[in-house]
Design a protein around this motif. Structure first.
Motif, short mmCIF file in Angstrom:
data_model
loop_
_atom_site.label_atom_id
_atom_site.label_comp_id
_atom_site.label_asym_id
_atom_site.label_seq_id
_atom_site.Cartn_x
_atom_site.Cartn_y
_atom_site.Cartn_z
N GLU A 196 32.11 37.53 37.54
CA GLU A 196 31.13 36.55 37.06
C GLU A 196 29.78 37.17 36.72
N ILE A 197 29.33 38.11 37.55
CA ILE A 197 27.98 38.64 37.32
C ILE A 197 27.94 39.77 36.29
N SER A 198 29.11 40.39 36.02
CA SER A 198 29.10 41.53 35.11
C SER A 198 29.28 41.08 33.66
N ARG A 199 28.65 41.78 32.76
CA ARG A 199 28.76 41.50 31.35
C ARG A 199 30.21 41.69 30.88
N ILE A 200 30.87 42.66 31.52
CA ILE A 200 32.24 43.00 31.11
C ILE A 200 32.95 43.64 32.29
N GLY A 201 34.29 43.44 32.37
CA GLY A 201 35.07 44.06 33.44
C GLY A 201 34.90 43.37 34.78
N ALA A 202 35.54 43.91 35.80
CA ALA A 202 35.47 43.39 37.17
C ALA A 202 36.16 44.40 38.06
N HIS A 203 35.56 44.71 39.22
CA HIS A 203 36.25 45.70 40.06
C HIS A 203 37.47 45.05 40.69
N ASN A 204 38.53 45.84 40.79
CA ASN A 204 39.76 45.37 41.42
C ASN A 204 40.37 46.51 42.21
N GLN A 205 41.40 46.25 43.01
CA GLN A 205 41.93 47.26 43.91
C GLN A 205 43.27 46.84 44.50
N ARG A 206 43.91 47.81 45.13
CA ARG A 206 45.12 47.52 45.88
C ARG A 206 44.71 46.80 47.18
N SER A 207 45.45 45.77 47.55
CA SER A 207 45.20 45.07 48.81
C SER A 207 46.51 45.03 49.58
N LEU A 208 46.41 44.86 50.88
CA LEU A 208 47.61 44.73 51.69
C LEU A 208 47.53 43.41 52.44
N VAL A 209 48.53 42.56 52.24
CA VAL A 209 48.56 41.25 52.90
C VAL A 209 49.65 41.30 53.96
N ALA A 210 49.26 41.10 55.23
CA ALA A 210 50.25 41.07 56.31
C ALA A 210 50.42 39.63 56.77
N VAL A 211 51.62 39.11 56.65
CA VAL A 211 51.90 37.73 57.07
C VAL A 211 52.86 37.77 58.24
N ARG A 212 52.50 37.12 59.34
CA ARG A 212 53.40 37.01 60.49
C ARG A 212 53.71 35.54 60.71
N VAL A 213 54.99 35.21 60.87
CA VAL A 213 55.36 33.80 61.05
C VAL A 213 56.25 33.58 62.27
N ARG A 214 56.12 32.38 62.85
CA ARG A 214 57.15 31.84 63.74
C ARG A 214 57.90 30.78 62.92
N TYR A 215 59.19 30.62 63.16
CA TYR A 215 60.02 29.83 62.25
C TYR A 215 61.05 29.03 63.04
N SER A 216 61.53 27.93 62.45
CA SER A 216 62.60 27.18 63.13
C SER A 216 63.98 27.64 62.69
N GLY A 217 64.14 27.93 61.40
CA GLY A 217 65.47 28.32 60.93
C GLY A 217 65.43 29.60 60.13
N PHE A 218 66.57 30.05 59.71
CA PHE A 218 66.69 31.28 58.94
C PHE A 218 65.88 31.19 57.64
N PHE A 219 65.30 32.31 57.22
CA PHE A 219 64.67 32.38 55.90
C PHE A 219 64.80 33.80 55.40
N TRP A 220 64.58 34.00 54.08
CA TRP A 220 64.66 35.34 53.49
C TRP A 220 63.28 35.96 53.40
N ILE A 221 63.18 37.21 53.81
CA ILE A 221 61.94 37.98 53.64
C ILE A 221 61.52 37.96 52.17
N GLU A 222 62.50 37.96 51.26
CA GLU A 222 62.24 37.95 49.82
C GLU A 222 61.33 36.77 49.43
N ASP A 223 61.56 35.60 50.07
CA ASP A 223 60.75 34.42 49.73
C ASP A 223 59.32 34.55 50.25
N LEU A 224 59.19 35.17 51.42
CA LEU A 224 57.86 35.38 51.98
C LEU A 224 57.07 36.34 51.08
#
Lengths: 283, 283, 283, 283
Positions: free
Chosen positions: C174-202
């Protein structure tokens, strides 16, 4: 736009990498680093073994071109369907040279390798983990075979394995009234070779050179055996390096080797280290 | 026995390390590795800077002797009271050779180095972290000066610094309607040099070669400035390597250098890498 | 003695671990840590996937006993022949409790998991790497079923996946005339669950919550697509955490979750971090 | 534009972070992670000690606001000029709450700490390295004092130190004809406390609980002493955990503690681990 939706209308985009560069600086190595990929390696006991590698793949870049084409490294890897072994590595190198239009290529592959080991007395079995590396390069090759009549490319293939062992200090044993400090050590052996060999044999060679081998599963009679074996074979960091070196010397298949031993000293929080190198190095 | 209690009655204990070895294998490097120690380095702005180093210190060992004396490495380090810089390093090497009765010695020191940097627009100040290394060795020296008339020892001193910077992809910028992927990169420069130089200057040289420098503290006007600066200076991993190399070439104080650039690609989970080396290598 | 030679005459050795302890201190967790072992996990696309895990396996130890029996952890693992998944984990926990005569057991398994992903425009395919974790425990179980009439054991199963993504800074854009800084991020999600699910969906859920997903293989049209996609979806570290959280909220199978996002900021050498937790925590 | 040149004409830029967020998800923790910064800590022997820390600093973020202001974390740190100790930490937390207009703040500081230790027989001195951590948080505080009449904030201060020691296996000693396997172990102790205490005392307490302490510099008579001391004090991973716990229990200044012991087993390449926790946990 939905992913993959307009796959047939892909526009022609400018190839910034292929542009001419005028700084007159050739790049020795350029490519991808730290790429994790599943691979299949040879295993004496079971034929093959599934494992997971970290790849570094590089080529040279002429001073005339601005950039290499990073995606092609992955495409070369894909074409080999993860089969990485002493036979496929030269082919991968050749593919990198061709696909990237380079004159040299470098491949570094690190992977965990598992052996099932039986405990020395009870024979209880479990998997033990070893870090292995393939290091290969071809330098001075030519994509168009005519351009460099005569001079053949310089090829170089090395295999490395890291073997955890026990080391028991000879000095501590001799000067102490009772006991001797001992610790986990890591022995890294890197070899150049003339013909095929099994990583399994290199691992055994290192284990025989140490105070005692390590295991994942030991019952009490095994623990007694290992403790006494280590006490009977005290070895400095220098001793292990020399024992490994003298065994490697005797095998004419190894044209060059280096041995690194690192003791995670139980009495210090720094490590003891020894390094020996021998043979015709072409690195 | 209470620690230190009977310090006057220390018994004479056998020196297992000094015994004769008959395997006829000399050890190229043996010593301590991963020793953490507080040190004092030179700092252009403040005179000196307290930091914490990881030391590797090695000597060679003649094929006639069984082991080196590990405690003497620490004693040599203690004698220098943590002062580690371009002037003290040759003295430390000489001390290692003498104290360990060796013919060669190797010193590797890695430490974090901090610079106070002012943000480009607001001037807001904060410390930025750089990893530095001193790598030094003397080979073929003699403890007793007469024994090797003629051949002088081969000395080798190198300095390395790792500089985090921003890289913005020229291809992504050119082919995309808007924006360009960019990321944190790490540039490692290692040099051989004839005379004294400041690490600070090497850091600036690298930052000028990148898309934009990084900072610890940026207010909004600084972030705008950096974003636009990076967009105006798109650089491949190869470009940064070449820019650094061409700047190093121009400084006759650097007799040899190698440049490694690693981009932590925002669009991949592997990295892009480039390597250039130039000059009279004596490694 | 040769390894395995006198396997039939194994002497009875004292069981120091089983001796009575009088310090009156129960041990909450004791066992093996950092054990590397090959495993087989479920894979939606291919049925199963070979991978390599790092295991931590613990049980409690009554204040009356001096030590646990470390070799039994490996024996339990061997019995399951490396099959580790949402179904086998409760059985492994029960086996640990029985075999170690404990009342609670804890299992932590970390492994790399690979998905074949097609690039968004060209459809070029390559494997992408995700770190996964199974965290499971049973507390207050009883080896002899009669001893604790009533109170059922407290079981707890969690799954975690780390997903690398791109984040593009909304402020910089928003503040820059052009471009925007970006980067690699790591998202760690931990869940408790009632039934089976696929890691692929997470994994998909997280990728949809970011500025753009990452790939191993991108051709130029894909790179253009990803660059523009990220520019069109600017996200702070807080935005990604909230997007993931609001998607997880909508799935009743997830009874609890925590989301951690870490941006490897291209403009700094430190990271930006956000953490959100929601649901019925029983940890 | 030259850096810093037009510092007086800095334009007013929009504050994207302060905008209203409508997803109704509060962020538990948001801030900077892995920031390396030089600090000054208290040292019983020398008054103060220069060291280098890795900081994590977080605050909460109301569900109404889109983003926190990352640069302010660095400004708070700068204001304290690197003085981080049991007295300054509560002030840093308060500053974070005020400066970031938050209701809770979290500080995690990890740093190497050096002690000069004299070898047990010769008295030879050298520095030994310990990893320390300060972990502090204030939850439910209010920037404007009137808004939350009554409920005081919940403050929590913890100190952790990691102490490397030797452990010698009681089972191996008892069942073996001669010798006993031993190894480097790492003991991590985390405490909650009512009043000031010295890290030095916590380190001594752990070393007394082990088979033997480690040193950086040991001459032969010291090595003999340590070897025999360890052989005379065999300790399982559980024994060390219990010995540390029973010593901590006796000190009323420690209102809560957890003890983790990890043995880098010389006979395996995985580790043995024990964990004990006691007291009024408010985490």
């Amino acid at each position: 736009m939905k992913p993959g939706a307009r796959i047939k209308k892909i526009p022609k985009l400018s190839d910034v990498q292929s542009r001419r560069d005028y700084r007159r600086i050739g790049i020795t190595k350029v490519g991808v680093k730290g790429l994790r990929y599943p691979i299949l390696v040879l295993d004496r006991q079971n034929g093959t073994q599934h494992t997971i590698a970290a790849f570094n793949m590089y080529v040279n870049l002429s001073h005339r071109e601005r950039g290499t084409h990073m995606s092609r490294f992955i495409e070369v890897l894909n074409r080999h369907r993860g089969e990485v072994n002493l036979k496929s590595i030269p082919v991968i190198l050749d593919d990198l040279v061709k696909k990237l239009k380079a004159e040299s290529a470098h491949l570094e592959v690190e992977f965990p390798y598992f052996l099932e080991k039986a405990a020395p007395v009870t024979g209880a079995k479990a998997m033990v983990f070893y870090t292995c590396r393939y290091l290969a390069s071809t330098v001075g090759q030519s994509a168009s075979p005519r351009s460099r009549a005569g001079a053949p490319p310089r090829k170089d293939f090395r295999v490395e394995v890291e073997v955890p062992v026990i080391s028991l200090c000879p000095c501590s044993k001799e000067i102490s009234r009772i006991g001797a400090h001992n610790q986990r050590s890591l022995v890294a052996v890197r070899v150049r070779y003339s013909g095929f060999f099994w990583i399994e044999d290199l691992i055994s060679l290192v284990e025989e050179s140490s105070s005692a081998p390590i295991y994942s599963l030991l019952k009490r009679p095994d623990e007694k055996f290992i403790t006494e074996q280590a006490f009977a074979r005290p070895r400095f960091v220098e001793d292990i390096a020399r024992e490994v070196a003298s065994r490697l010397r005797r095998d004419p298949n190894f044209t060059w080797f280096k041995v690194e031993v690192e003791n995670f000293e139980s009495i210090h929080s720094h490590n003891a280290y020894a390094y020996v190198e021998e043979g015709k190095a072409i690195e």
